[in-house]
Design a protein around this motif. Structure first.
Motif, PDB file in Angstrom:
ATOM      1  N   LYS A   5       0.802  -1.270  -0.072  1.00 19.92           N
ATOM      2  CA  LYS A   5       0.093   0.041  -0.223  1.00 19.92           C
ATOM      3  C   LYS A   5       0.871   1.394  -0.018  1.00 19.92           C
ATOM      4  O   LYS A   5       2.163   1.180   0.395  1.00 19.92           O
ATOM      5  CB  LYS A   5      -0.730   0.076   1.061  1.00 19.92           C
ATOM      6  N   ASN A   6       0.231   2.408  -0.368  1.00 16.98           N
ATOM      7  CA  ASN A   6       0.922   3.621  -0.116  1.00 16.98           C
ATOM      8  C   ASN A   6       1.147   3.951   1.012  1.00 16.98           C
ATOM      9  O   ASN A   6       0.362   3.519   2.091  1.00 16.98           O
ATOM     10  CB  ASN A   6       0.272   4.674  -0.950  1.00 16.98           C
ATOM     11  N   ILE A   7       2.213   4.728   1.531  1.00 18.62           N
ATOM     12  CA  ILE A   7       2.221   5.339   2.909  1.00 18.62           C
ATOM     13  C   ILE A   7       1.967   6.691   2.829  1.00 18.62           C
ATOM     14  O   ILE A   7       2.524   7.564   2.118  1.00 18.62           O
ATOM     15  CB  ILE A   7       3.513   4.934   3.423  1.00 18.62           C
ATOM     16  N   LYS A  23      13.827   9.896   4.259  1.00 24.99           N
ATOM     17  CA  LYS A  23      14.472   8.441   5.005  1.00 24.99           C
ATOM     18  C   LYS A  23      13.693   7.377   4.603  1.00 24.99           C
ATOM     19  O   LYS A  23      14.413   6.192   4.394  1.00 24.99           O
ATOM     20  CB  LYS A  23      14.752   8.922   6.241  1.00 24.99           C
ATOM     21  N   LEU A  24      12.419   7.343   4.746  1.00 20.13           N
ATOM     22  CA  LEU A  24      11.417   6.426   4.704  1.00 20.13           C
ATOM     23  C   LEU A  24      11.707   5.647   3.193  1.00 20.13           C
ATOM     24  O   LEU A  24      11.743   4.327   3.061  1.00 20.13           O
ATOM     25  CB  LEU A  24      10.366   6.546   4.973  1.00 20.13           C
ATOM     26  N   SER A  25      11.655   6.530   2.439  1.00 15.44           N
ATOM     27  CA  SER A  25      11.876   6.281   0.725  1.00 15.44           C
ATOM     28  C   SER A  25      13.191   5.274   0.344  1.00 15.44           C
ATOM     29  O   SER A  25      13.186   4.198  -0.092  1.00 15.44           O
ATOM     30  CB  SER A  25      11.904   7.471   0.026  1.00 15.44           C
ATOM     31  N   TYR A  26      14.166   5.836   1.183  1.00 16.62           N
ATOM     32  CA  TYR A  26      15.634   5.141   1.216  1.00 16.62           C
ATOM     33  C   TYR A  26      15.381   3.837   1.653  1.00 16.62           C
ATOM     34  O   TYR A  26      15.726   2.798   1.015  1.00 16.62           O
ATOM     35  CB  TYR A  26      16.612   6.049   1.756  1.00 16.62           C
ATOM     36  N   ARG A  27      14.970   3.781   2.870  1.00 15.78           N
ATOM     37  CA  ARG A  27      14.970   2.246   3.504  1.00 15.78           C
ATOM     38  C   ARG A  27      13.970   1.439   3.047  1.00 15.78           C
ATOM     39  O   ARG A  27      14.266   0.412   2.768  1.00 15.78           O
ATOM     40  CB  ARG A  27      14.313   2.486   5.052  1.00 15.78           C
ATOM     41  N   ARG A  29      12.801   1.679  -0.147  1.00 20.30           N
ATOM     42  CA  ARG A  29      13.035   1.794  -1.647  1.00 20.30           C
ATOM     43  C   ARG A  29      11.587   1.995  -2.464  1.00 20.30           C
ATOM     44  O   ARG A  29      11.303   1.150  -3.315  1.00 20.30           O
ATOM     45  CB  ARG A  29      13.379   0.417  -2.118  1.00 20.30           C
ATOM     46  N   MET A  30      11.029   3.050  -1.812  1.00 18.80           N
ATOM     47  CA  MET A  30       9.927   3.349  -2.397  1.00 18.80           C
ATOM     48  C   MET A  30      10.054   4.557  -2.821  1.00 18.80           C
ATOM     49  O   MET A  30      10.584   5.658  -2.026  1.00 18.80           O
ATOM     50  CB  MET A  30       8.740   3.454  -1.493  1.00 18.80           C
ATOM     51  N   PRO A  31       9.440   5.474  -4.107  1.00 11.89           N
ATOM     52  CA  PRO A  31       9.513   6.813  -4.239  1.00 11.89           C
ATOM     53  C   PRO A  31       8.812   7.549  -3.179  1.00 11.89           C
ATOM     54  O   PRO A  31       7.705   7.183  -2.797  1.00 11.89           O
ATOM     55  CB  PRO A  31       8.969   6.901  -5.762  1.00 11.89           C
ATOM     56  N   VAL A  32       9.311   8.689  -3.127  1.00 15.90           N
ATOM     57  CA  VAL A  32       8.512   9.809  -1.934  1.00 15.90           C
ATOM     58  C   VAL A  32       8.000  10.956  -2.961  1.00 15.90           C
ATOM     59  O   VAL A  32       8.831  11.461  -3.758  1.00 15.90           O
ATOM     60  CB  VAL A  32       9.183   9.931  -0.864  1.00 15.90           C
ATOM     61  N   MET A  33       6.724  11.384  -2.662  1.00 21.78           N
ATOM     62  CA  MET A  33       6.304  12.514  -3.168  1.00 21.78           C
ATOM     63  C   MET A  33       5.628  13.480  -2.252  1.00 21.78           C
ATOM     64  O   MET A  33       4.976  13.275  -1.311  1.00 21.78           O
ATOM     65  CB  MET A  33       5.228  12.309  -4.427  1.00 21.78           C
ATOM     66  N   ASP A  34       6.185  14.886  -2.394  1.00 23.67           N
ATOM     67  CA  ASP A  34       5.424  15.746  -1.555  1.00 23.67           C
ATOM     68  C   ASP A  34       4.337  16.585  -2.150  1.00 23.67           C
ATOM     69  O   ASP A  34       4.667  17.124  -3.270  1.00 23.67           O
ATOM     70  CB  ASP A  34       6.686  16.727  -1.159  1.00 23.67           C
ATOM     71  N   THR A  35       3.236  16.486  -1.536  1.00 28.01           N
ATOM     72  CA  THR A  35       2.157  17.076  -2.388  1.00 28.01           C
ATOM     73  C   THR A  35       2.118  18.665  -2.634  1.00 28.01           C
ATOM     74  O   THR A  35       1.837  19.455  -3.774  1.00 28.01           O
ATOM     75  CB  THR A  35       0.565  16.951  -1.758  1.00 28.01           C
ATOM     76  N   ASP A  36       2.861  19.436  -1.649  1.00 25.95           N
ATOM     77  CA  ASP A  36       3.306  20.771  -1.840  1.00 25.95           C
ATOM     78  C   ASP A  36       4.029  21.016  -3.122  1.00 25.95           C
ATOM     79  O   ASP A  36       4.060  22.063  -3.744  1.00 25.95           O
ATOM     80  CB  ASP A  36       3.735  21.317  -0.734  1.00 25.95           C
ATOM     81  N   LYS A  37       4.986  20.080  -3.070  1.00 25.07           N
ATOM     82  CA  LYS A  37       5.941  20.267  -4.220  1.00 25.07           C
ATOM     83  C   LYS A  37       5.456  20.120  -5.720  1.00 25.07           C
ATOM     84  O   LYS A  37       5.425  20.744  -6.610  1.00 25.07           O
ATOM     85  CB  LYS A  37       7.065  19.412  -4.020  1.00 25.07           C
ATOM     86  N   LEU A  38       4.339  18.847  -5.575  1.00 22.36           N
ATOM     87  CA  LEU A  38       3.608  18.830  -6.738  1.00 22.36           C
ATOM     88  C   LEU A  38       2.901  20.010  -7.257  1.00 22.36           C
ATOM     89  O   LEU A  38       2.497  20.189  -8.369  1.00 22.36           O
ATOM     90  CB  LEU A  38       2.724  17.549  -6.484  1.00 22.36           C
ATOM     91  N   ILE A  39       2.023  20.363  -6.221  1.00 23.35           N
ATOM     92  CA  ILE A  39       1.248  21.885  -6.307  1.00 23.35           C
ATOM     93  C   ILE A  39       2.220  22.938  -6.973  1.00 23.35           C
ATOM     94  O   ILE A  39       1.815  23.476  -7.881  1.00 23.35           O
ATOM     95  CB  ILE A  39       0.624  22.183  -4.974  1.00 23.35           C
ATOM     96  N   GLU A  40       3.248  22.948  -6.178  1.00 21.94           N
ATOM     97  CA  GLU A  40       4.177  24.145  -6.958  1.00 21.94           C
ATOM     98  C   GLU A  40       4.467  23.892  -8.473  1.00 21.94           C
ATOM     99  O   GLU A  40       4.418  24.860  -8.877  1.00 21.94           O
ATOM    100  CB  GLU A  40       5.371  24.153  -5.942  1.00 21.94           C
ATOM    101  N   SER A  77       3.858   4.278  -3.230  1.00 21.17           N
ATOM    102  CA  SER A  77       4.640   5.485  -3.154  1.00 21.17           C
ATOM    103  C   SER A  77       4.521   6.012  -1.563  1.00 21.17           C
ATOM    104  O   SER A  77       3.529   5.576  -1.318  1.00 21.17           O
ATOM    105  CB  SER A  77       4.327   6.710  -3.860  1.00 21.17           C
ATOM    106  N   ILE A  78       5.508   6.925  -1.365  1.00 21.87           N
ATOM    107  CA  ILE A  78       4.998   7.501   0.035  1.00 21.87           C
ATOM    108  C   ILE A  78       4.792   8.982  -0.274  1.00 21.87           C
ATOM    109  O   ILE A  78       5.372   9.593  -1.136  1.00 21.87           O
ATOM    110  CB  ILE A  78       6.889   7.472   0.913  1.00 21.87           C
ATOM    111  N   TYR A  79       3.743   9.358   0.307  1.00 25.77           N
ATOM    112  CA  TYR A  79       3.188  10.741   0.090  1.00 25.77           C
ATOM    113  C   TYR A  79       3.289  11.546   1.432  1.00 25.77           C
ATOM    114  O   TYR A  79       2.833  11.127   2.579  1.00 25.77           O
ATOM    115  CB  TYR A  79       1.786  10.637  -0.319  1.00 25.77           C
ATOM    116  N   SER A  80       3.776  12.621   1.346  1.00 29.37           N
ATOM    117  CA  SER A  80       4.009  13.545   2.383  1.00 29.37           C
ATOM    118  C   SER A  80       2.928  14.678   2.026  1.00 29.37           C
ATOM    119  O   SER A  80       3.087  15.259   1.129  1.00 29.37           O
ATOM    120  CB  SER A  80       5.491  14.004   2.578  1.00 29.37           C
TER     121      SER A  80
END
Ligand code: S3P
Length: 176
Positions: A5-7, A23-27, A29-40, A77-80
């Motif tokens: 599942k996504n986190i 850090k969790l992405s590295y541990r 091995r899942m991509p991480v995405m930051d929704t604020d960055k995606l919006i920007e 993916s991991i979503y922040s």
């Protein structure tokens, strides 16, 4: 540990979602995405500019639209997500649908210490930021706790400790 599942990382501004996500992405091995960055990226302007030029209401609309789109992505993916995301009506359900929701809970005084010199959070550019942090956190408490699968109190934990704790809770959940 393979995640099926996504986190989703939620929590107040300054609680460490971005660094924990990396850090969790590295541990895991899942991509991480930051929704604020995606919006920007989508808006070609910073969060600060979006608030200033189009207002918070507009930002919240974009945020909700994006959440709805993310759940259709096929790779795990991991979503922040932004600190205010769980608050808007309906977003809690979207976050839960998106994945396992991890709430990084922090005390207001710690947020203040971490962000007192920050100028990128429009909601904290005010006369009494500590009071604003306290009242926003109070208003948001139920929304955060209501959609969380796990709560982690981060005040006395390093980023590594937080990631350990998330891994532990995810694997305990996986065994149930
Ligand atoms: C907000 C948090 C910010 C950003 C915006 C609004 C909030 O994200 O989405 O400034 O309402 O708490 P971070 O939590 O990543 O700082």
């Amino acid at each position: 540990m393979i995640q099926n599942k996504n986190i989703v990382l939620i929590g107040f501004m300054g609680c460490g979602k971005t660094s924990v996500g990396m850090k969790l992405s590295y541990r895991l091995r899942m991509p991480v995405m930051d929704t604020d960055k995606l919006i920007e990226q989508r808006e070609h302007r910073s969060i600060k500019e979006i608030f200033r030029e189009s207002g918070e209401h507009y930002f919240r609309e974009v945020e909700t639209r994006l959440l709805g789109e993310l759940k259709d992505k096929s790779y795990r993916s991991i979503y922040s997500v932004g600190g205010g995301t769980p608050v808007k009506e309906g977003n809690g359900a979207l976050l839960k649908k998106l994945g396992t929701v991890v709430y990084l809970r922090i005390r207001p005084e710690n947020v203040y210490q971490r962000l007192k010199n920050d100028t990128t959070r429009p909601l904290l550019q005010c006369e009494d930021p500590l009071e604003r942090i306290r009242s926003l956190m109070n208003e948001r408490k139920n929304a955060y706790e209501g959609c969380a699968d796990f709560v982690i109190d981060v005040d006395h934990l390093s980023v590594d400790n937080i990631v350990d704790e998330i891994e532990r809770k995810l694997s305990a959940k996986g065994r149930k």
